[in-house]
Design an enzyme around this catalytic site. Structure first.
Site, mmCIF file in Angstrom:
data_model
loop_
_atom_site.group_PDB
_atom_site.id
_atom_site.type_symbol
_atom_site.label_atom_id
_atom_site.label_comp_id
_atom_site.label_asym_id
_atom_site.label_seq_id
_atom_site.Cartn_x
_atom_site.Cartn_y
_atom_site.Cartn_z
ATOM 1 N N SER A 64 0.830 -1.205 0.000
ATOM 2 C CA SER A 64 0.000 0.000 0.000
ATOM 3 C C SER A 64 0.866 1.257 0.000
ATOM 4 O O SER A 64 0.595 2.225 -0.709
ATOM 5 C CB SER A 64 -0.921 0.007 1.225
ATOM 6 O OG SER A 64 -1.840 -1.066 1.192
ATOM 7 N N ALA A 154 -4.840 -0.668 -2.442
ATOM 8 C CA ALA A 154 -4.118 -0.086 -1.314
ATOM 9 C C ALA A 154 -5.078 0.082 -0.145
ATOM 10 O O ALA A 154 -6.185 0.588 -0.308
ATOM 11 C CB ALA A 154 -3.522 1.266 -1.702
ATOM 12 N N LYS A 155 -4.654 -0.349 1.031
ATOM 13 C CA LYS A 155 -5.471 -0.166 2.237
ATOM 14 C C LYS A 155 -5.115 1.208 2.812
ATOM 15 O O LYS A 155 -4.310 1.332 3.734
ATOM 16 C CB LYS A 155 -5.203 -1.283 3.240
ATOM 17 C CG LYS A 155 -6.216 -1.361 4.375
ATOM 18 C CD LYS A 155 -5.970 -2.591 5.218
ATOM 19 C CE LYS A 155 -6.911 -2.660 6.406
ATOM 20 N NZ LYS A 155 -8.320 -2.900 5.993
ATOM 21 N N ALA A 156 -5.696 2.235 2.211
ATOM 22 C CA ALA A 156 -5.361 3.616 2.543
ATOM 23 C C ALA A 156 -6.462 4.259 3.377
ATOM 24 O O ALA A 156 -7.654 3.962 3.195
ATOM 25 C CB ALA A 156 -5.151 4.426 1.263
ATOM 26 N N TYR A 160 -11.288 4.947 3.222
ATOM 27 C CA TYR A 160 -12.283 4.617 4.224
ATOM 28 C C TYR A 160 -13.257 5.761 4.498
ATOM 29 O O TYR A 160 -14.204 5.595 5.264
ATOM 30 C CB TYR A 160 -11.590 4.106 5.494
ATOM 31 C CG TYR A 160 -11.169 2.664 5.300
ATOM 32 C CD1 TYR A 160 -11.897 1.623 5.858
ATOM 33 C CD2 TYR A 160 -10.078 2.346 4.497
ATOM 34 C CE1 TYR A 160 -11.544 0.303 5.633
ATOM 35 C CE2 TYR A 160 -9.717 1.029 4.261
ATOM 36 C CZ TYR A 160 -10.453 0.011 4.836
ATOM 37 O OH TYR A 160 -10.110 -1.297 4.584
#
Length: 303
Positions: A64, A154-156, A160
Site C-alpha cells: 500500500s 491499497a489499504k489507505a 475509508y
C-alpha cells in the site's frame, strides 16, 4: 468499539509511552488523509497467543505504501518484529493491532515528500460485526471507488471515507451494514469486509478488479475452501445474485467470517447460517491461520 489506551506504542523503531505518540496538528495526514494502515488480530490459543497471518498483513502494508509513494524505512522482518515487540511490551492478548504509516511532517502542499511516521499499537477492540449473529444488509449503498480514481488495492485511510458513507447510509436506513457496487454496477464489497456468495454448492467472490480489497481473511477462506473440496469462483457478481443465493457472508479481520441473514429485506436461504454436519462454508472456514507472536520475526509461522 473505542480504542483503549495501552502502555507502549512502537513509533519509528522505538517503543514509547502512549501519551508521547503524537503528530503535529498541521501534519499532512490530518489535512489530506495520506496514510496506509492494517488491522491485525492476535488470538489467545491453548499454546499461547497467536497473530493471524502477520507477514501477509505487513507485506500488504508495504505494498500500500509503495502504491502511494511512501518510502517506509523498515524491512518486512523489522515490521513483523515491531508487532511482536509491542504486544509483548503491553502484555495484551488477545488484541487488535493497528499498524499505520502516514505523512506526519507539517506540510502545506498536497504532495508529501518527507519521511513518513510509522506507528504500531495493540488494542482490545472487538469485531465490527459479530460472528455469533447474522447481519441484515442493504445493497447498493453508494459505489466503491473507480480503479482510476483511488487504488482499491491499497489499504489507505482516504479510501475509508468512502467506507464510512456506505456504513452510515446503511445504518440510517435500518441495516447493520451495506454492500457496495463497483463502477459497473457489479457487487464489490461491504464497507470494510469482503463478500462471498454461495449458490448450488459453488462459492463465489468478486475479483480484485471489482474494486475489492485483497483481503487476508478472504485469501484464507479461498485457500481453505479449495482444500476442503469446495468449488470456488472469483468472478463478477451481479447484484441480483445476492437475493437468490443459498448463503452470503462477509470476511475480514474484524468481521472474521460473518453470515448475512437478509439483503434489502430479502431473506437469504432460510435466514439461518448453514448447519450441515460441520462442513458448511460459513462454519468450517472460520478457523484462523496463525503466527506465533512469541517467535522472532524471522521464524514466524504464517500457516
Amino acid at each position: 468499539m473505542p480504542i483503549q489506551a495501552t502502555s507502549k506504542i512502537w513509533h519509528n523503531g522505538n517503543l514509547i509511552p502512549w501519551e508521547q505518540a503524537n503528530i503535529h496538528v498541521m501534519s499532512h495526514v490530518i489535512h489530506y488523509g495520506s496514510s496506509v494502515f492494517e488491522g491485525i488480530r492476535c488470538y489467545g490459543q491453548p499454546q499461547g497467543s497467536a497473530i493471524f497471518r502477520l507477514p501477509e498483513h505487513m507485506q500488504r502494508l508495504l505494498d500500500s505504501a509503495k502504491i502511494y509513494r511512501i518510502a517506509v524505512p523498515f524491512t518486512l522482518d523489522e515490521l513483523c518484529s515491531a508487532v511482536v515487540d509491542v504486544i509483548e511490551a503491553n502484555g495484551v492478548a488477545p488484541c487488535y493491532i493497528r499498524p499505520s504509516c502516514c505523512w506526519a511532517t507539517a506540510k502545506s502542499a498536497s504532495t508529501p515528500r518527507a519521511r513518513p511516521s510509522r506507528s504500531t499499537s495493540p488494542t482490545s477492540r472487538g469485531a465490527n460485526t459479530s460472528p455469533a449473529r447474522a447481519l441484515t444488509c442493504a445493497s447498493p449503498v453508494g459505489n466503491r471507488l473507480a480503479p482510476n480514481t483511488l487504488p482499491a488495492m491499497a489499504k489507505a485511510g482516504a479510501n475509508y471515507m468512502n467506507s464510512q458513507l456506505i456504513r452510515m447510509e446503511a445504518e440510517t436506513n435500518g441495516y447493520a451494514e451495506g454492500i457496495a457496487l463497483d463502477v459497473n454496477g457489479q457487487v464489490s464489497e461491504g464497507s470494510g469486509e469482503n463478500v462471498f456468495v454461495v449458490r448450488n454448492g459453488v462459492i463465489y467472490t468478486p475479483t480484485l478488479g471489482n474494486s475489492a480489497l485483497s483481503g487476508i481473511t478472504r485469501d484464507s477462506v479461498l485457500t481453505i475452501a479449495r482444500h476442503l473440496g469446495f468449488t470456488v469462483s472469483e468472478q463478477a457478481i451481479p447484484r441480483e445474485m445476492l437475493y437468490i443465493a443459498d448463503e452470503v457472508f462477509f470476511t475480514g479481520t474484524a468481521a472474521e467470517v460473518t453470515p448475512i441473514r437478509s439483503i434489502d429485506r430479502i431473506v437469504i436461504g432460510d435466514g439461518k447460517p448453514a448447519r450441515s454436519p460441520g462442513r458448511s462454508p460459513t462454519n468450517t472456514l472460520a478457523s484462523p491461520t496463525v503466527s506465533s507472536p512469541t517467535a522472532s520475526a524471522g521464524s514466524l509461522r504464517s500457516r
